[in-house]
Design a protein around this motif. Structure first.
Motif, PDB file in Angstrom:
ATOM      1  N   GLU B 115      79.687 184.156  -2.391  1.00  0.00           N
ATOM      2  CA  GLU B 115      80.834 184.128  -3.299  1.00  0.00           C
ATOM      3  C   GLU B 115      82.016 183.394  -2.650  1.00  0.00           C
ATOM      4  O   GLU B 115      82.718 182.612  -3.292  1.00  0.00           O
ATOM      5  N   ILE B 116      82.208 183.661  -1.335  1.00  0.00           N
ATOM      6  CA  ILE B 116      83.288 182.985  -0.604  1.00  0.00           C
ATOM      7  C   ILE B 116      83.075 181.480  -0.633  1.00  0.00           C
ATOM      8  O   ILE B 116      84.002 180.712  -0.910  1.00  0.00           O
ATOM      9  N   ASN B 117      81.837 181.045  -0.387  1.00  0.00           N
ATOM     10  CA  ASN B 117      81.546 179.615  -0.396  1.00  0.00           C
ATOM     11  C   ASN B 117      81.839 178.994  -1.755  1.00  0.00           C
ATOM     12  O   ASN B 117      82.349 177.878  -1.855  1.00  0.00           O
ATOM     13  N   LEU B 118      81.509 179.730  -2.816  1.00  0.00           N
ATOM     14  CA  LEU B 118      81.736 179.259  -4.169  1.00  0.00           C
ATOM     15  C   LEU B 118      83.222 179.000  -4.416  1.00  0.00           C
ATOM     16  O   LEU B 118      83.627 177.917  -4.857  1.00  0.00           O
ATOM     17  N   ILE B 119      84.038 180.014  -4.110  1.00  0.00           N
ATOM     18  CA  ILE B 119      85.486 179.893  -4.314  1.00  0.00           C
ATOM     19  C   ILE B 119      86.039 178.796  -3.420  1.00  0.00           C
ATOM     20  O   ILE B 119      86.871 177.979  -3.823  1.00  0.00           O
ATOM     21  N   TYR B 123      88.075 175.586  -5.105  1.00  0.00           N
ATOM     22  CA  TYR B 123      89.510 175.385  -4.938  1.00  0.00           C
ATOM     23  C   TYR B 123      89.850 174.569  -3.699  1.00  0.00           C
ATOM     24  O   TYR B 123      91.010 174.523  -3.283  1.00  0.00           O
ATOM     25  N   ASN B 124      88.820 173.972  -3.068  1.00  0.00           N
ATOM     26  CA  ASN B 124      89.062 173.179  -1.877  1.00  0.00           C
ATOM     27  C   ASN B 124      89.775 173.993  -0.787  1.00  0.00           C
ATOM     28  O   ASN B 124      90.738 173.554  -0.177  1.00  0.00           O
ATOM     29  N   LEU B 125      89.297 175.235  -0.606  1.00  0.00           N
ATOM     30  CA  LEU B 125      89.856 176.094   0.441  1.00  0.00           C
ATOM     31  C   LEU B 125      88.775 176.258   1.511  1.00  0.00           C
ATOM     32  O   LEU B 125      88.036 177.239   1.526  1.00  0.00           O
ATOM     33  N   LEU B 126      88.669 175.243   2.408  1.00  0.00           N
ATOM     34  CA  LEU B 126      87.532 175.235   3.314  1.00  0.00           C
ATOM     35  C   LEU B 126      87.616 176.330   4.380  1.00  0.00           C
ATOM     36  O   LEU B 126      88.546 176.362   5.182  1.00  0.00           O
ATOM     37  N   LEU B 174      97.743 172.836  -0.028  1.00  0.00           N
ATOM     38  CA  LEU B 174      97.954 174.135  -0.674  1.00  0.00           C
ATOM     39  C   LEU B 174      98.462 173.943  -2.104  1.00  0.00           C
ATOM     40  O   LEU B 174      98.034 174.623  -3.039  1.00  0.00           O
ATOM     41  N   PHE B 175      99.366 172.957  -2.286  1.00  0.00           N
ATOM     42  CA  PHE B 175      99.942 172.734  -3.610  1.00  0.00           C
ATOM     43  C   PHE B 175      98.874 172.330  -4.628  1.00  0.00           C
ATOM     44  O   PHE B 175      98.917 172.750  -5.788  1.00  0.00           O
ATOM     45  N   VAL B 176      97.918 171.509  -4.195  1.00  0.00           N
ATOM     46  CA  VAL B 176      96.840 171.105  -5.100  1.00  0.00           C
ATOM     47  C   VAL B 176      96.083 172.352  -5.582  1.00  0.00           C
ATOM     48  O   VAL B 176      95.829 172.538  -6.771  1.00  0.00           O
ATOM     49  N   THR B 177      95.774 173.243  -4.622  1.00  0.00           N
ATOM     50  CA  THR B 177      95.066 174.474  -4.971  1.00  0.00           C
ATOM     51  C   THR B 177      95.870 175.314  -5.950  1.00  0.00           C
ATOM     52  O   THR B 177      95.343 175.826  -6.951  1.00  0.00           O
ATOM     53  N   LEU B 178      97.170 175.448  -5.686  1.00  0.00           N
ATOM     54  CA  LEU B 178      98.000 176.300  -6.539  1.00  0.00           C
ATOM     55  C   LEU B 178      98.077 175.744  -7.955  1.00  0.00           C
ATOM     56  O   LEU B 178      97.993 176.489  -8.942  1.00  0.00           O
TER      57      LEU B 178
END
Lengths: 354, 507
Positions: B115-119, B123-126, B174-178
C-alpha cells in the motif's frame, strides 16, 4: 471524562514557600494523632512525649543537640553534593572511616598528652572520610560508574573493616574480650559543653560548618558552578565548567563532613571505637538534607527536628511502651508531607473535564 | 457547504489567550493557509482541530454537522490527518513499521508495504518501506509522515510549517504533491509564516495576529508586502548592511577538522575547512542533521578535539580548550537551544549573566560580586530591550524572543572578536528577528568575525557576506553573497557535488 492533572504554577508564592514546612508539620501532627488514636494511644499525650517532653529539661535539650550534631554536619556536606546531582549515599561508610582514622591515631598516641591530639584527630577524621569518598569519585570520573551503587557498597566495606579492627588487632587487651578498643585518653576527647551533659565542644565545629556551607552555597562561585552543573548540566558544559570538578568536590565535601562527624562521635559520646559508631546517621542525614531543601539553614532546622522526633520516639518507647517502628513511621510521615507540600508550592492539582 | 468550519473558538492558557473567537471555513479540495507570526496562535488552533487539545469555547462543524474532537484518534476517524513540524517517528525501526504503529487498523507488514508503494508512486513521494528510519534524510522523513496520513484516506490534511526543513528543490516537489492531493478533493490546511509560498500554492488564507483572525484573503490577488503588513500589523522592519571592511586581527579558522559522531544518530565531521575574517558574516546553510550540531559543539568548546591546531581563534590553536578557555581568547557562542543550554532554567537572569561573564572581573576571592552582576545584568536588559521583571527574573519566565534578546545581549556584551550563533531567530516574531539580525550585522561591521548556522536560507541570504553549505558532515566552498544562486545552493544542500554521499537520498 474527568481526570486529575498537575499544572505548573506560573508564579510560586514566596510566602507559601516559606510557610510550607510549617503546614507540613501541622499535617504530620494531625495524621500522626489519627494514627496514635487508632492504635490506642492518647494523641495529645503522645504528641507531648514526642515534641514537648524532650525540650522541658536541659538534659533533654542536650540530648537533642547531641543527636542533631552529626545529622546536621553530614547533611550539610551531602546537600552541597546533592545540589550538583552527586548522589552520595555513602556517608555512613565515610563516617566510619573518619572514626577509624581518628581513633587509630588516638590509640597510637595512647596516654601521652601532646596538647594537640584532638586537632590531629579532627584533621585525620576529615581526611579519612574524604579518602573514602574519593574512591567513588575516581571511579565515576574515570569509568563513569554509578556513584549511588559504589558509595552504598563501600558502606559495608567500611563497617566490616571497623568490625575486623575492633574484634582483632585494635581490641582492648584489658577489655574482657569485648569487641571494643581501649578508652581514649582525655586529651583525645571533646570536653562537654556543660559538665554532666553529653553534648560536646564538637557542636562548635557544626556551627562553623553551617556558616561555611552557607557561604559556599549562597555566595561563592564554586557553589554557583556546582548548582549549574547539577540543575542545568548542558548550560554548564556550554559555559565551560568542568563537570568532573563538581563530582570530585561534591563527594569530597560530603565525605569530609561525614568523616568529621564520625570522629566527633568516637571522640565524644563513645570515647572509644565500637563495632557500630552510628545508629544510621549517614542514612538519616540524607532525609535531613532534603527536609532542609538542600539549603544550609534548612538543614540545621531539619537536623534539629529529626533529632527531636528521634528522642521523642525513644521517650515514647520508654514511657508509653510504643514500638520503635511507630516512631519511624512518624518520621516517614513528616518527610512525606514536607516533600508533598514543597511540590504543591510549584504545582497545583487541577480537575480537567474532557 | 464547507468541509470544516470553526465558530467562535477560544482557548485560554494561564498567561495568554492563544485563540480568541476564531472563525474559519475550509472548502473541500482547497489549499487553505493559516498565516501568522510565531505566537499568533496557529499551532494551538491546529491542535484543537486535530484533537490534541480542546477549546474552552466555540464549536467545530465537519460537513456541516457539529462535532467534538476529543483526541487525535477521533480526528483521524473523521478523516483529519496532521504532519507536525517536528516529526514523531522512531529512529530504530523501518518505514513500514513506523506507519503501522500509527494505524488504527491492524494490517500485516507485507500488504502495508504494498500500500505504501502504491501511494508513494501515485503522489511521487519516494520512500522504501523496509529501510530503517535513521538512514533517511529529513525530506524522506517528511514523506513518511505524509504517507502515514494519506494511508488513512484523509479529507483534510494539516501541515505545520512543512517547508522549514526542506531544500528549495524539495519544497517544489512537495508543492506538486499537495496540488495533486487538492485536485483529488483532499483539503489542505497549510500553516506557514513564509509569504511567497502561501501566494504560490494556497487558494485562500486566514491571517492570525495575537490569537485573533485579522482577515481572510485571496493570496493570488495580493503581494508579499500586503501579507506581511496584515501579519505583523506594521511595515516589516528591514536590516541595514554596510560595506565589509576586513579586520585581519580577528579570525576564526577551521583547518581539516574531522571528528567521529558522539552516537549512532549523529553525523561525523569530515575534513571541514573554513575561514571567517573579522568584519564579515559567514553563513552555514544545510538541511539539519548534516553535522551542524556536531560542528557547533566542536567550535564552541562543548566538545574537545585532540589536535590543537584544527581550530584557531585569532591565530591561536584552541581545539583542546573547553568553552571557558576559548571565551578568554575572545570567542562567544549562542546555541540554538536557549533554555537549558544558552541559559540555565531555574536560575535568574543575573545568574545566567554570570554563566559566561564570571571571568570579567565579577569575582573577588572566589566570591561572586552579586551587586556588580546585578548592575551589569540590568545594563544588558536595558540595552537590548529585554521585557522582564529585572535581573532577578527567572530565565524560564521570559518569552522565547526576550530570552534570545538577553542571551544575544549577554554575549555581545563580552565584546567577542569571534561570535558563533546557531538558529539566531528561531521562533521569534518578525520584529525581534530583525533586531537580532541587525545586531549581528553591526557586530561584524565593528570588526568581529561572525559565523551563523541557520536552516533558513532567506535569513542567510539577508545577512551573510559568504555562504557555505554542509552536507554529510562536509563543507562546500564558500559562495559570496553577490554570486549566490538559490538553485545552486539547493543542489548543494541535497548533496550534489560532495564526494561523500550519505545513505539518505535527497529529493
Amino acid at each position: 471524562m474527568r481526570r486529575l492533572t498537575l499544572e505548573q504554577r506560573l508564579h510560586p508564592s514566596v510566602a507559601i514557600r516559606a510557610l510550607s514546612p510549617i503546614a507540613a508539620t501541622l499535617i504530620t501532627i494531625l495524621a500522626g494523632s489519627a494514627m496514635f488514636y487508632f492504635l490506642g494511644y492518647e494523641p495529645l499525650g503522645t504528641l507531648r512525649v514526642f515534641f514537648i517532653d524532650p525540650l522541658t529539661s536541659v538534659y533533654g535539650i542536650s540530648e537533642v543537640l547531641l543527636k542533631a550534631c552529626p545529622l546536621v554536619l553530614i547533611a550539610l556536606g551531602l546537600a552541597i553534593g546533592f545540589r550538583a546531582n552527586v548522589w552520595n549515599i555513602g556517608a555512613e561508610g565515610q563516617l566510619t572511616i573518619g572514626a577509624i582514622c581518628a581513633g587509630g591515631i588516638a590509640l597510637a598516641i595512647g596516654e601521652k598528652d601532646f596538647g594537640f591530639t584532638l586537632f590531629i584527630m579532627v584533621i585525620l577524621g576529615a581526611l579519612g572520610g574524604m579518602a573514602w569518598a574519593s574512591i567513588p569519585a575516581f571511579l565515576k570520573v574515570r569509568f563513569n560508574t554509578n556513584e549511588i551503587l559504589v558509595t552504598l557498597m563501600l558502606n559495608y566495606v567500611a563497617l566490616l573493616l571497623l568490625s575486623y579492627l575492633v574484634h582483632g588487632p585494635w581490641r582492648d587487651p584489658f577489655g574482657f574480650n569485648f569487641p571494643q578498643t581501649a578508652l581514649f585518653h582525655s586529651s583525645a576527647m571533646f570536653s562537654p559543653v556543660l559538665p554532666g551533659f553529653r553534648v560536646t565542644g564538637s557542636i562548635f565545629i557544626v556551627i562553623g560548618a553551617a556558616i561555611i556551607a552557607w557561604t559556599i552555597v549562597t555566595r561563592s562561585f564554586l557553589g554557583f558552578q556546582m548548582a549549574i552543573a547539577g540543575k542545568a548540566p548542558r548550560a554548564g558544559l556550554f559555559a565551560g565548567y568542568r563537570d568532573n570538578k563538581a563530582i570530585w568536590l561534591g563527594l569530597l565535601i560530603g565525605g569530609g563532613a561525614a568523616g568529621l562527624a564520625g570522629m566527633a562521635e568516637a571522640a565524644g559520646p563513645l570515647g572509644q571505637l565500637l563495632p557500630t559508631i552510628s545508629p544510621g546517621y549517614g542514612y538519616t542525614a540524607i532525609i535531613v538534607a532534603f527536609l532542609g531543601r538542600l539549603h544550609p539553614i534548612g538543614v540545621v532546622f531539619g537536623g534539629l527536628l529529626v533529632s527531636l522526633i528521634a528522642n521523642g520516639g525513644e521517650s515514647a518507647q520508654m514511657y508509653l511502651g510504643m514500638h520503635s517502628s511507630l516512631s519511624q513511621i512518624f518520621q516517614g510521615m513528616l518527610l512525606f508531607f514536607v516533600l508533598a507540600a514543597d511540590f504543591l508550592v510549584f504545582y497545583k492539582l487541577k480537575l480537567v473535564t474532557r | 457547504m464547507s468541509l470544516l468550519e470553526l465558530r467562535g473558538i477560544t482557548k485560554r492558557y494561564p498567561a495568554v489567550v492563544a485563540n480568541d473567537d476564531i472563525h474559519l471555513n475550509v472548502e473541500a479540495g482547497t489549499i487553505h493557509a493559516i498565516l501568522g507570526e510565531n505566537g499568533a496562535g496557529k499551532s494551538t488552533l491546529m491542535k484543537i482541530i486535530y484533537g490534541a487539545t480542546t477549546a474552552d469555547e466555540g464549536q467545530i462543524y465537519w460537513h456541516g454537522n457539529p462535532v467534538r474532537i476529543s483526541s487525535p484518534s477521533a480526528a483521524r476517524q473523521l478523516g483529519i490527518g496532521m504532519v507536525y513540524q517536528h516529526f514523531s517517528l522512531f529512529e530504530s525501526i523501518t518505514v513500514a513499521e513506523n506507519i503501522a504503529i500509527a494505524l488504527d487498523r491492524k494490517l500485516d507488514l507485507e500488504s502495508l508495504s504494498a500500500e505504501i508503494n502504491l501511494i508513494s508512486e501515485k503522489y511521487n513521494l519516494l520512500v522504501e518501506p523496509d529501510r530503517l528510519l535513521y538512514h533517511l534524510s529529513v525530506g524522506e522523513r517528511q514523506r513518511v509522515e505524509i504517507i502515514r496520513c494519506l494511508i488513512q484516506n484523509p479529507k483534510l490534511l494539516i501541515l505545520d510549517e512543512p517547508t522549514s526543513v526542506l531544500t528549495p528543490q524539495a519544497i517544489q516537489g512537495l508543492f506538486v504533491t499537495l496540488k495533486q492531493l487538492a485536485s483529488e478533493g483532499c483539503s489542505i490546511l497549510y500553516i506557514s509564516h513564509k509569504l511567497e509560498e502561501v501566494i504560490q500554492i494556497c487558494d485562500s488564507a486566514t491571517v492570525l495576529r495575537g490569537g485573533k483572525v485579522v482577515d481572510t484573503i485571496l493570496p493570488s490577488a495580493t503581494t508579499t508586502g500586503e501579507l506581511a503588513h496584515l501579519m505583523i500589523g506594521t511595515q516589516p522592519p528591514t536590516t541595514q548592511r554596510q560595506h565589509v571592511k576586513i579586520n585581519s586581527s580577528s579570525t576564526l579558522e577551521v583547518c581539516q577538522l574531522s571528528a567521529a559522531a558522539e552516537d549512532h544518530f549523529g553525523s561525523d565531521i569530515r575534513d571541514v575547512s573554513l575561514t571567517v575574517r573579522g568584519g564579515e558574516i559567514v553563513g552555514i546553510a544545510g538541511v539539519s542533521g548534516n553535522g551542524q550540531a556536531e560542528l557547533f559543539k566542536l567550535l564552541s568548546g562543548e566538545k574537545i578535539h585532540s589536535e590543537p591546531d584544527t581550530i584557531r581563534i585569532n591565530n591561536v590553536g584552541v581545539s583542546r580548550l573547553n568553552a571557558n578557555g576559548r571565551r578568554h581568547l575572545g570567542l562567544a557562542c549562542i546555541p540554538e537551544e536557549r533554555l537549558g543550554r544558552g541559559a540555565a532554567a531555574g536560575f535568574s537572569l543575573r545568574d545566567n549573566f554570570c554563566l559566561t561573564h564570571h571571568g570579567r572581573n565579577l569575582l573577588r576571592y572566589g566570591f561572586i560580586k552579586y551587586k556588580e552582576a546585578d548592575r551589569r545584568t540590568s545594563q544588558v536588559i536595558d540595552r537590548f530591550s529585554v521585557l522582564c521583571d529585572g535581573p532577578h527574573a527567572a530565565a524560564e519566565s521570559l518569552s522565547g524572543g526576550n530570552l534570545q534578546r538577553f542571551i544575544v545581549g549577554r554575549e555581545i556584551e563580552l565584546n567577542p572578536t569571534v561570535l558563533i550563533v546557531s538558529q539566531p531567530t528561531w521562533g521569534l516574531d518578525v520584529a525581534a528577528a530583525a533586531f537580532i539580525r541587525q545586531t549581528l550585522i553591526d557586530l561584524s561591521r565593528a570588526g568581529s568575525a561572525v559565523l551563523v548556522f541557520s536552516e533558513e536560507l532567506e535569513e542567510l541570504l539577508e545577512i551573510c557576506d559568504q555562504i557555505v553549505v554542509m552536507y554529510g558532515g562536509q563543507m562546500s566552498q564558500p559562495v559570496s553573497r553577490s554570486d549566490a544562486d538559490i538553485e545552486q545552493i539547493g543542489l548543494l544542500m541535497a548533496g550534489e557535488g560532495f564526494s561523500f554521499q550519505t545513505t539518505a537520498q535527497g529529493y
